[in-house]
Write an enzyme that holds these catalytic residues in place. Structure first.
Site, PDB file in Angstrom:
ATOM      1  N   THR A 226       9.804 -43.560  -1.132  1.00 26.45           N
ATOM      2  CA  THR A 226      10.147 -42.881  -2.386  1.00 26.45           C
ATOM      3  C   THR A 226      11.663 -42.792  -2.551  1.00 26.45           C
ATOM      4  OG1 THR A 226       8.093 -41.651  -2.299  1.00 26.45           O
ATOM      5  CG2 THR A 226       9.829 -40.714  -3.670  1.00 26.45           C
TER       6      THR A 226
ATOM      7  N   CYS B 179       1.979   1.182   8.127  1.00 30.07           N
ATOM      8  CA  CYS B 179       1.395   1.623   6.857  1.00 30.07           C
ATOM      9  C   CYS B 179       0.275   2.607   7.085  1.00 30.07           C
ATOM     10  CB  CYS B 179       0.877   0.417   6.086  1.00 30.07           C
ATOM     11  SG  CYS B 179       2.219  -0.529   5.402  1.00 30.07           S
TER      12      CYS B 179
ATOM     13  N   GLU C 297       0.841  -1.204   0.000  1.00 27.40           N
ATOM     14  CA  GLU C 297       0.000   0.000   0.000  1.00 27.40           C
ATOM     15  C   GLU C 297       0.873   1.250   0.000  1.00 27.40           C
ATOM     16  OE1 GLU C 297       0.382  -2.364   2.253  1.00 27.40           O
ATOM     17  OE2 GLU C 297      -0.806  -1.984   4.046  1.00 27.40           O
TER      18      GLU C 297
ATOM     19  N   SER D 194       8.022 -45.239 -11.649  1.00 29.22           N
ATOM     20  CA  SER D 194       7.112 -44.085 -11.815  1.00 29.22           C
ATOM     21  C   SER D 194       7.682 -42.987 -12.702  1.00 29.22           C
ATOM     22  CB  SER D 194       6.764 -43.494 -10.444  1.00 29.22           C
ATOM     23  OG  SER D 194       7.914 -42.939  -9.852  1.00 29.22           O
TER      24      SER D 194
ATOM     25  N   CYS E  66      -1.024  -2.402   8.181  1.00 31.80           N
ATOM     26  CA  CYS E  66      -0.498  -2.682   9.522  1.00 31.80           C
ATOM     27  C   CYS E  66      -0.412  -1.385  10.330  1.00 31.80           C
ATOM     28  CB  CYS E  66       0.873  -3.347   9.424  1.00 31.80           C
ATOM     29  SG  CYS E  66       2.150  -2.242   8.818  1.00 31.80           S
TER      30      CYS E  66
ATOM     31  N   LEU F 297       3.363 -41.908   2.983  1.00 29.00           N
ATOM     32  CA  LEU F 297       3.544 -40.593   3.612  1.00 29.00           C
ATOM     33  C   LEU F 297       2.291 -39.736   3.451  1.00 29.00           C
ATOM     34  CD1 LEU F 297       5.295 -38.472   5.033  1.00 29.00           C
ATOM     35  CD2 LEU F 297       6.084 -37.739   2.779  1.00 29.00           C
TER      36      LEU F 297
HETATM   37  N1  NAP Z   1       3.837 -40.455  -9.130  1.00 23.66           N
HETATM   38  C1  NAP Z   1       4.264 -39.675  -8.152  1.00 23.66           C
HETATM   39  O1  NAP Z   1       3.992 -38.467  -8.135  1.00 23.66           O
HETATM   40  C2  NAP Z   1       5.083 -40.265  -7.045  1.00 23.66           C
HETATM   41  C3  NAP Z   1       5.687 -39.425  -6.111  1.00 23.66           C
HETATM   42  C4  NAP Z   1       6.415 -40.003  -5.081  1.00 23.66           C
HETATM   43  C5  NAP Z   1       6.507 -41.371  -4.998  1.00 23.66           C
HETATM   44  N2  NAP Z   1       5.935 -42.154  -5.932  1.00 23.66           N
HETATM   45  C6  NAP Z   1       6.019 -43.600  -5.850  1.00 23.66           C
HETATM   46  O2  NAP Z   1       5.498 -43.994  -4.605  1.00 23.66           O
HETATM   47  C7  NAP Z   1       6.142 -45.200  -4.233  1.00 23.66           C
HETATM   48  C8  NAP Z   1       6.622 -45.086  -2.803  1.00 23.66           C
HETATM   49  O3  NAP Z   1       5.500 -44.919  -1.971  1.00 23.66           O
HETATM   50  P1  NAP Z   1       5.537 -45.407  -0.445  1.00 23.66           P
HETATM   51  O4  NAP Z   1       4.172 -45.229   0.064  1.00 23.66           O
HETATM   52  O5  NAP Z   1       6.137 -46.746  -0.384  1.00 23.66           O
HETATM   53  O6  NAP Z   1       6.587 -44.465   0.216  1.00 23.66           O
HETATM   54  P2  NAP Z   1       6.588 -43.012   0.851  1.00 23.66           P
HETATM   55  O7  NAP Z   1       5.223 -42.554   1.084  1.00 23.66           O
HETATM   56  O8  NAP Z   1       7.495 -42.173   0.068  1.00 23.66           O
HETATM   57  O9  NAP Z   1       7.323 -43.309   2.219  1.00 23.66           O
HETATM   58  C9  NAP Z   1       6.658 -43.728   3.392  1.00 23.66           C
HETATM   59  C10 NAP Z   1       6.461 -45.177   3.346  1.00 23.66           C
HETATM   60  O10 NAP Z   1       7.679 -45.846   3.143  1.00 23.66           O
HETATM   61  C11 NAP Z   1       7.505 -47.172   3.586  1.00 23.66           C
HETATM   62  N3  NAP Z   1       8.731 -47.654   4.152  1.00 23.66           N
HETATM   63  C12 NAP Z   1       9.263 -47.402   5.366  1.00 23.66           C
HETATM   64  N4  NAP Z   1      10.417 -48.042   5.527  1.00 23.66           N
HETATM   65  C13 NAP Z   1      10.605 -48.747   4.398  1.00 23.66           C
HETATM   66  C14 NAP Z   1      11.590 -49.621   3.968  1.00 23.66           C
HETATM   67  N5  NAP Z   1      12.644 -49.897   4.734  1.00 23.66           N
HETATM   68  N6  NAP Z   1      11.454 -50.168   2.764  1.00 23.66           N
HETATM   69  C15 NAP Z   1      10.413 -49.898   1.990  1.00 23.66           C
HETATM   70  N7  NAP Z   1       9.445 -49.068   2.355  1.00 23.66           N
HETATM   71  C16 NAP Z   1       9.538 -48.499   3.542  1.00 23.66           C
HETATM   72  C17 NAP Z   1       6.451 -47.167   4.639  1.00 23.66           C
HETATM   73  O11 NAP Z   1       5.474 -48.076   4.179  1.00 23.66           O
HETATM   74  P3  NAP Z   1       4.533 -48.899   5.165  1.00 23.66           P
HETATM   75  O12 NAP Z   1       3.578 -47.910   5.703  1.00 23.66           O
HETATM   76  O13 NAP Z   1       3.921 -49.916   4.297  1.00 23.66           O
HETATM   77  O14 NAP Z   1       5.440 -49.470   6.238  1.00 23.66           O
HETATM   78  C18 NAP Z   1       5.955 -45.728   4.643  1.00 23.66           C
HETATM   79  O15 NAP Z   1       4.574 -45.635   4.666  1.00 23.66           O
HETATM   80  C19 NAP Z   1       7.282 -45.431  -5.198  1.00 23.66           C
HETATM   81  O16 NAP Z   1       6.916 -46.390  -6.136  1.00 23.66           O
HETATM   82  C20 NAP Z   1       7.440 -44.088  -5.876  1.00 23.66           C
HETATM   83  O17 NAP Z   1       7.915 -44.198  -7.193  1.00 23.66           O
HETATM   84  C21 NAP Z   1       5.218 -41.634  -6.954  1.00 23.66           C
END
Ligand code: NAP
Length: 370
Positions: A200, A90, A58, A172, A81, A303
């Site tokens: 991820t 202001c 402003e 992915s 503000c 996540l």
């Molecule tokens: N298209 C997109 O925009 C995009 C973006 C990001 C990721 N992705 C894909 O999402 C997938 C990953 O998703 P996410 O749900 O697994 O992971 P995330 O959400 O990135 O990470 C959290 C998850 O990781 C898992 N985790 C924890 N410790 C682990 C370990 N030691 N080994 C393996 N997994 C473990 C847990 O799964 P649990 O709850 O089952 O224990 C937790 O819920 C991949 O394939 C990635 O390419 C796609």
């Protein structure tokens, strides 16, 4: 004052669009735009808050309008503000400008800066509160941060037409097009931190940096939610932690383990998730300490499910690509919620949708997330 209601809407939305150009430059401040108009609604000047700590919108808009502002109207997306912060109040500049009317779209949620309306009225200026749907969207991040202390969180994912974010084998790259990914890099360059999950990191080994931009407005930190510290020490996020601040959020007991020491030696911050306040409390504390005002989530379903369950997601930015995976073992964007009715499922409201051939890009408001 002869500016009618539809003109007020038009001028206030103009101020909002001017303000939005400050995204990524003004946070943790609020994006603010100001328009100075004559009593019949002719625009004399406009400006915006350009950088955190800089002069307020402003003030600079009124300077541009000069003497022509006398008797006119100032429209500003946030109440002027009334305190000495990084800049003088202001309200002083507004009173000195000689405008007869101030229209603002949002009471300042920051108690320290509030009181502008009363100060202007005491000086004989007419003050009108006039929000529009656009100013509500503009101000939502600032209001959210000020009220909750939490960062503004945008969950971003790319999905196939059948709602999968990867193939059954976890592949992915890339679901969305090069053009869509360019937009993601631009958004990365406007936030303070990018949040991902260990799943991820293990699947994709991402760097989560803004790339192929002329100039990133911000250099986001990287944050990994990894309860047991399963992130590999040779992951890209770890090996580049010396250059780009990187934090792992893990269970409290893991944060003092020998494994945590290895991450610390590699330059990664390791922070235990507070057991009582959970991810919400830890993110609030980290956001305050690290000055994370806006975060983008680039995680998988695990996540995202956790964040949605904890009510931490404000917006969902979804890229849908004309691809069919056709595999029921392929993951979806969110998991682990298991509502027992549609009514109790997470409700989203579409704010906008654009075609960026061949993808569709949509932004959603998450119910309960401002
Ligand atoms: N298209 C997109 O925009 C995009 C973006 C990001 C990721 N992705 C894909 O999402 C997938 C990953 O998703 P996410 O749900 O697994 O992971 P995330 O959400 O990135 O990470 C959290 C998850 O990781 C898992 N985790 C924890 N410790 C682990 C370990 N030691 N080994 C393996 N997994 C473990 C847990 O799964 P649990 O709850 O089952 O224990 C937790 O819920 C991949 O394939 C990635 O390419 C796609």
């Amino acid at each position: 004052m002869s500016i009618d209601r539809s003109n007020l809407d038009r001028l206030m939305d103009r101020a909002a669009r001017v303000a939005a150009r400050g995204h990524g430059l003004v946070e943790p401040g609020c994006m603010v735009g100001a328009v100075v108009a004559t009593a019949d609604g002719t625009v004399l000047a406009e400006d915006r808050y350009r950088r955190y700590g800089g002069p307020h919108a402003e003030r600079t808009a009124l300077e541009k309008a000069g003497d022509a502002a006398r008797g006119g109207t100032l429209l500003v997306t946030l109440e002027p503000c009334d305190h000495h912060g990084k800049t003088p109040p202001c309200t002083e500049a507004v009173i000195a400008s000689g405008v007869s009317t101030v229209v603002h779209a949002c009471h300042d949620p920051n108690e320290l800066a509030a009181g502008g309306t009363e100060a202007l009225r005491r000086a004989g200026i007419t003050v009108i509160h006039h929000p529009t749907p656009l100013t509500e969207l503009l101000n939502a991040p600032h209001v959210h941060r000020t009220r909750t202390g939490l960062p503004w969180m945008i969950a971003k994912w790319a999905q196939t037409l059948d709602g999968r974010i990867a193939t059954g084998s976890g592949h992915s790259k890339w679901i969305s097009s090069t053009r869509s990914r360019r937009l993601v890099h631009r958004e990365r360059g406007r936030v303070d931190a990018i949040l991902t999950g260990v799943g991820t990191v293990l699947a994709d080994d991402p760097l989560l940096t803004p790339r192929d931009l002329r100039r990133a407005r911000r250099r986001p930190e990287r944050v990994v939610v990894d309860d047991q510290l399963d992130t590999p020490l040779d992951a890209g996020l770890v090996t580049t932690a010396g250059d780009i601040p990187t934090t792992i959020l893990c269970r409290m007991e893991a944060s003092t383990s020998a494994r945590a020491g290895e991450f610390l030696a590699a330059g990664v911050r390791v922070v235990g998730i507070d057991e009582a306040s959970g991810l919400r409390g830890t993110l609030r504390a980290e956001a305050a300490g690290r000055r994370w005002s806006t975060m983008m989530v680039e995680g998988g379903g695990g996540l995202l499910g956790r964040l949605f369950r904890d009510g931490l997601v404000n917006r969902a930015l979804v890229f849908s690509a004309p691809v069919l995976v056709g595999d029921e073992s392929a993951p979806g964007p969110v998991r682990g919620l298991a509502p027992d009715s549609i009514e109790s499922s997470i409700q989203l409201e579409r704010l906008w949708s654009i075609e960026r051939d061949p993808d569709r890009i949509e932004l959603f408001r998450v119910a309960g997330g401002e």
